[in-house]
Design a protein around this motif. Structure first.
Motif: not given
Length: 588
Positions: A547-551
Motif C-alpha cells: 500500500f502506497t496511498g493515504k490512510e
C-alpha cells in the motif's frame, strides 16, 4: 507558434523554468499546468514560473481547480474565468514573493517590459488583454489610458490584493465575473444569457461550490483531472485534435467523436513508446482480458519512449527529467536503501533455504525409532515413529506491478525506490522477476515494462524512469499481467502490486451512444480489482499488495487484498515489512 518553439527545443531552459517554480513553491512534487506557461518570451516564461510557484505556496490551488470545474458546469466561460483568476491571484502573491525574494523584482520588470512591448505590437481590442495591460502599468506606477470598463475591471481585480483566504479570493473573482461578464454564462438550453441578466438567475451560485467542497466524495477524483491527464500525455503538443472532447459530469464519461478518437489512438505509441508486441499478439491479449468491466478497453505494452523506437524527443526529455529526480532522491539516502536491499536479499535467501530443509517430526506412523519404545504403556506420548516433512516448495518467479497513475505523483520517487529495492534483492538472489508500471490514457491501459524476467541486473535502473500521469484501471492491469505470469514454468508464482488502493478510470463514450454501465471508480472499481486478485489466487498466484496511498484509503486496500497487504509508513522498515508478508503468503 514560433514564439513557443524554445519551449520544446531548449530542454535546459525548460528545466530552469521548472526549477524556478519548485524553488518558489518549495514543493518538488508539483508541475506547472500548460496554461501557466508563457510563449511570449523567455523573460515572461521565467516570471510565469515565479507566479506559478507563488500560487502553490500562498493559494489553495486544488480548491481553485475545483472551483473552475464547478463554475464551468454552471455555464461560466472557462477561458474568461481562468484569465480573471490568473490576474487576481497574481495580485495576491506578487508582493509576497518579492518581499521574500527581492531578486524577483528584476525578473518581474523584465517580464513586464516584454509583455508591454508585445501588447503595443498587437493593438488588441480584447478586453481582458487591455485589463492585463492596465494592471501592469498600475503596478509599475504609471497612469494608463483606458476606457471606463477596462479601468473598472482592473481596479476591482487590484482590490483583491488583501484577500488572504483562497475562498474569499474566489468569491471576489466571481463577483467580478458576474458584474462584467453576465452574457458569458450559458443557460440550461445552451443559450447565453443576455447582458444585464439578473445574476441571481445564473445557474449555480458560489454556495454550490462550497457544498461540493464540503461533501465531496473521497472516491471521486476531479473531472478536470481527466482533461489534465490528456494534456499531460500530449505534453506540450497542440490540443487541436482534442477540441471536440466533452465530459459527462455525472459519470466521468469522456464523450468523443469516433473520427477524433481514432486520431488520438494513432498517437499512443508516439507518446508512450512503441509496443514490444506484434499487433496480432496485442489483439489476442485484448480478446482474452478486455471483457466484462473492461469491455471496449485496449492494451498497449511498451518499454517506454527512451528504450523503444521513438522520435518524440520532448517526451524523452520529460521522462529523463523524472528519471533524474528519482535517482537524486535515491542517492540522497543511498546507504539506507542499500541496507534495505541487502537485508531483503538475505531474509529471502534464509526463507527459501529453510523451505528446502527436510524436517523429521514425531508421528503415530512412519519410521520406527527403537529408543522411543520405552514410552509404550509408560507415557501418554505414544509417538514412537517419525515422519519426514519435505518443506521444499520448488522454484519462485515474481512480478512487480506498479500503479503509475497521477494519484501516485506525491509519492513518485518513494514508489520507484520501493520497486527498485524489491527488484534488486530478487535479481541478486537469482530469482526471475519482471517489473511493470500501468496507467490509463482514454480507454487504453498502458503497461510499461521496466525489466523482463531474464534481464541483467543493470536493467533495474530502468525503474527510475517511473513517472505518474493518467488514471488507473487496476483490475485490467492485474488481469493482463497474470496472463504471462501463469505461463511461467516455476512452481511458485508471486505478484506484488504497489498501489494506493484507488482504482479510478474515466469512461470513453464514442459518438452519441448511451451506455448505462457505471464508470470505473469507487465500489465498482474496488470490487472488480478484488475479483481479479481472487481469480489470480485461484490460479495459484500468490498476490501481495504493498500500500502506497493515504490512510483514508486503507479500507479499500483491505477489501482488495484481504490480509495479504503491507502498509509501509517508514521506508527504513521496508525490507522487514516485505519479508514478513512474503513469508506469510509463502507459508499459506
Amino acid at each position: 507558434m514560433k514564439d513557443a518553439k524554445w519551449m520544446y527545443e531548449d530542454y535546459e531552459f525548460d528545466n530552469r523554468v521548472a526549477n524556478l517554480m519548485w524553488t518558489i513553491s518549495g514543493d518538488y512534487d508539483e508541475n506547472m499546468d500548460s496554461g501557466e506557461k508563457s510563449f511570449i518570451s523567455k523573460n515572461v516564461a521565467l516570471y510565469h514560473a515565479v507566479t506559478a510557484g507563488g500560487r502553490r505556496k500562498y493559494i489553495n490551488w486544488p480548491a481553485v481547480k475545483k472551483y473552475v470545474i464547478s463554475r464551468h458546469r454552471a455555464g461560466f466561460n472557462k477561458d474568461i474565468l481562468l484569465s480573471l483568476i490568473a490576474m487576481g491571484s497574481d495580485v495576491v502573491v506578487e508582493e509576497k514573493i518579492i518581499a521574500e525574494r527581492p531578486g524577483v523584482y528584476d525578473i518581474r520588470k523584465n517580464a513586464y517590459d516584454d509583455i508591454l512591448s508585445n501588447y503595443y505590437k498587437l493593438h488588441t481590442d480584447d478586453l481582458l488583454e487591455k485589463v492585463r495591460h492596465t494592471m501592469i502599468l498600475q503596478k509599475i506606477g504609471k497612469t494608463p489610458m483606458a476606457d471606463t470598463e477596462t479601468r473598472n475591471i482592473a481596479n476591482d481585480l487590484m482590490a483583491l490584493q488583501k484577500r488572504e483566504d483562497t475562498i474569499e479570493l474566489l468569491k471576489g473573482i466571481e463577483d467580478v465575473y458576474v458584474k462584467y461578464f453576465p452574457m458569458f454564462v450559458e443557460g440550461e438550453g445552451g443559450d447565453a444569457y443576455e447582458s444585464g441578466h439578473n445574476k441571481n438567475h445564473i445557474r449555480g451560485d458560489f454556495s454550490d461550490f462550497m457544498l461540493e467542497e464540503m461533501f465531496e466524495d473521497p472516491e471521486d477524483q476531479d473531472i478536470e483531472a481527466s482533461i489534465e491527464e490528456i494534456a499531460e500525455a500530449l505534453l506540450g503538443e497542440s490540443q487541436g485534435d482534442l477540441a471536440n472532447l466533452n465530459t459527462a459530469n455525472d459519470n466521468r464519461i469522456l464523450r468523443v467523436q469516433e473520427e477524433d478518437i481514432e486520431k488520438i489512438y494513432e498517437k499512443v505509441a508516439y507518446y508512450y513508446g512503441n509496443s514490444f508486441l506484434e499487433t496480432s499478439e496485442v489483439k489476442k491479449l485484448q480478446n482474452r482480458v478486455c471483457k466484462g468491466e473492461h469491455g471496449n478497453c485496449r492494451i498497449h505494452m511498451t518499454d517506454g519512449v527512451i528504450r523503444s523506437d521513438s522520435k518524440n524527443e520532448f517526451q524523452q526529455k520529460y521522462v529523463q527529467r523524472h528519471q533524474v529526480k528519482n535517482i537524486d532522491v535515491y542517492r540522497a539516502n543511498q546507504k539506507v536503501f542499500r541496507r534495505n536491499i541487502n537485508k531483503l536479499r538475505e531474509s529471502m535467501s534464509r526463507t527459501l533455504v529453510q523451505e528446502e530443509i527436510v524436517d523429521a517430526i514425531p508421528s503415530d506412523a512412519g519410521q520406527l525409532i527403537p529408543s522411543k519404545l520405552w514410552r509404550i504403556g509408560r507415557s501418554s506420548n505414544n509417538k514412537v515413529f517419525v515422519k519426514n516433512i519435505d518443506n521444499n516448495k520448488g522454484s519462485f518467479v515474481v512480478d512487480i506491478l506498479i500503479d503509475s497513475s497521477g494519484s501516485q505523483r506525491r509519492n513518485q520517487s518513494r514508489v520507484a525506490i520501493q520497486a527498485y529495492i524489491l527488484a534488486m534483492a530478487l535479481t541478486q538472489l537469482g530469482l526471475p522477476n519482471r517489473v511493470l508500471g500501468f496507467s490509463s490514457f482514454l480507454d487504453y491501459t498502458v503497461i510499461k515494462r521496466f525489466r523482463d524476467y531474464e534481464s541483467p541486473l543493470s536493467a533495474n535502473d530502468n525503474i527510475f524512469e517511473y513517472y505518474c500521469s493518467g488514471n488507473n484501471r487496476d483490475g485490467l492491469a492485474i488481469k493482463a499481467t497474470c496472463e504471462d505470469l501463469i505461463k511461467r514454468r516455476e512452481d511458485n508464482k508471486i505478484l506484488i502490486v504497489l498501489s494506493d488502493g484507488r482504482p479510478n478510470d474515466i469512461k470513453v463514450g464514442k459518438g452519441q451512444v448511451n451506455d448505462l454501465t457505471e464508470a470505473y471508480r469507487g465500489r465498482v472499481a474496488i470490487a472488480d480489482t478484488a475479483r481479479e486478485v481472487r481469480f489470480a489466487r485461484q490460479q495459484g498466484i500468490m498476490v501481495l499488495g504493498v500500500f502506497t496511498g493515504k490512510e483514508q484509503d486503507l479500507m479499500a486496500e483491505k477489501l482488495i487484498y484481504g490480509k495479504d497487504f503491507a502498509y509501509i509508513k517508514d521506508i527504513n522498515r521496508f525490507a522487514d515489512m516485505v519479508i514478513k508478508y512474503l513469508k506469510q503468503i509463502i507459508m499459506n
